[in-house]
Design a protein around this motif. Structure first.
Motif, PDB file in Angstrom:
ATOM      1  N   SER A  19      -1.215   0.546   3.324  1.00  0.00           N
ATOM      2  CA  SER A  19      -0.934   0.077   1.962  1.00  0.00           C
ATOM      3  C   SER A  19       0.563  -0.001   1.731  1.00  0.00           C
ATOM      4  O   SER A  19       1.063  -0.953   1.127  1.00  0.00           O
ATOM      5  N   LYS A  20       1.299   1.002   2.204  1.00  0.00           N
ATOM      6  CA  LYS A  20       2.758   1.017   2.055  1.00  0.00           C
ATOM      7  C   LYS A  20       3.387  -0.145   2.824  1.00  0.00           C
ATOM      8  O   LYS A  20       4.294  -0.807   2.320  1.00  0.00           O
ATOM      9  N   TYR A  23       2.582  -3.301   0.948  1.00  0.00           N
ATOM     10  CA  TYR A  23       3.398  -3.276  -0.273  1.00  0.00           C
ATOM     11  C   TYR A  23       4.809  -3.787   0.026  1.00  0.00           C
ATOM     12  O   TYR A  23       5.322  -4.668  -0.657  1.00  0.00           O
ATOM     13  N   CYS A  26       4.772  -7.561   1.090  1.00  0.00           N
ATOM     14  CA  CYS A  26       4.578  -8.442  -0.066  1.00  0.00           C
ATOM     15  C   CYS A  26       5.835  -8.497  -0.927  1.00  0.00           C
ATOM     16  O   CYS A  26       6.200  -9.563  -1.439  1.00  0.00           O
ATOM     17  N   PHE A  85       1.019  -7.589  -3.596  1.00  0.00           N
ATOM     18  CA  PHE A  85       1.820  -6.445  -4.013  1.00  0.00           C
ATOM     19  C   PHE A  85       1.009  -5.540  -4.945  1.00  0.00           C
ATOM     20  O   PHE A  85       0.962  -4.326  -4.763  1.00  0.00           O
ATOM     21  N   ALA A  88      -1.849  -3.857  -2.943  1.00  0.00           N
ATOM     22  CA  ALA A  88      -1.333  -2.829  -2.036  1.00  0.00           C
ATOM     23  C   ALA A  88      -0.886  -1.592  -2.809  1.00  0.00           C
ATOM     24  O   ALA A  88      -1.121  -0.460  -2.378  1.00  0.00           O
ATOM     25  N   MET A  89      -0.261  -1.813  -3.957  1.00  0.00           N
ATOM     26  CA  MET A  89       0.192  -0.694  -4.779  1.00  0.00           C
ATOM     27  C   MET A  89      -1.013   0.134  -5.269  1.00  0.00           C
ATOM     28  O   MET A  89      -1.006   1.363  -5.199  1.00  0.00           O
TER      29      MET A  89
END
Length: 186
Positions: A19-20, A23, A26, A85, A88-89
């Motif tokens: 995810s990071k 993030y 993106c 973004f 993912a956040m």
């Protein structure tokens, strides 16, 4: 049972890391798209020339596209990056909370996972709609040779539905074996 929970926690750690990465990608991609649009605007009207050739001419020739199509592609890329973004956040936030709780079987975690599933359904639909609107507007005002390949799809719907179903399994586990709420810490 502890072995299975350890595997789930390992997947959550991997999910948090991925995810990071998503993030950051993106964010960087969105910034690059915005810079790209700005450079296309600045490079208009023969402002930037290299040996008598304009940047617009080079871009159109090398991409084999009209400027309207290039604008549509770059703006659509920025919109797609914004949607990615957000997802993912939210995924990173879910995995962080799940790791803090030590289990996915909490009422708060199930609620957050369900909300994440709803976002996985809505965000791709909203970003695709925004991309289509940009395309229609640019098609009306500029020559757009064809729809850009970067137009996103709405495959997040399947992921969203899966997350919602899994959230109910996690809620059932929390109801059956006890809740370990973690969202109250915020």
């Amino acid at each position: 049972m502890e072995r299975t929970l350890g595997i789930i926690q390992t997947f959550s750690k991997i999910g948090k890391i991925l995810s990071k990465i998503a993030y950051i990608c993106c964010l960087v991609g969105g910034i690059c798209c915005i810079v790209g649009v700005c450079s296309l605007v600045i490079g208009s009207d023969d402002v930037i020339k290299l040996g008598g050739v304009t940047i617009h001419g080079l871009v159109e020739k090398s991409a084999n596209m009209k400027m309207g199509t290039i604008y549509a592609a770059v703006i659509s890329g920025a919109i797609g990056c914004a949607g990615g973004f957000v997802l993912a956040m939210l995924c990173g936030k879910y995995f962080k909370h799940e790791l803090e709780a030590g289990t996915p079987f909490t009422m708060g975690g199930a609620k957050e996972l369900r909300r994440l599933g709803i976002f996985w359904i809505c965000v791709p639909v909203v970003t695709r709609t925004a991309m289509e609107i940009v395309y229609v507007i640019l098609e009306h005002f500029m020559k757009v040779s064809s729809k850009a390949e970067v137009m996103g799809d709405v495959s997040g719907i399947g992921i969203g539905i899966t997350l919602i179903v899994v959230s109910y399994l996690c809620q059932y586990g929390a109801e059956r074996f006890g809740d370990c709420t973690f969202l109250e810490k915020e």
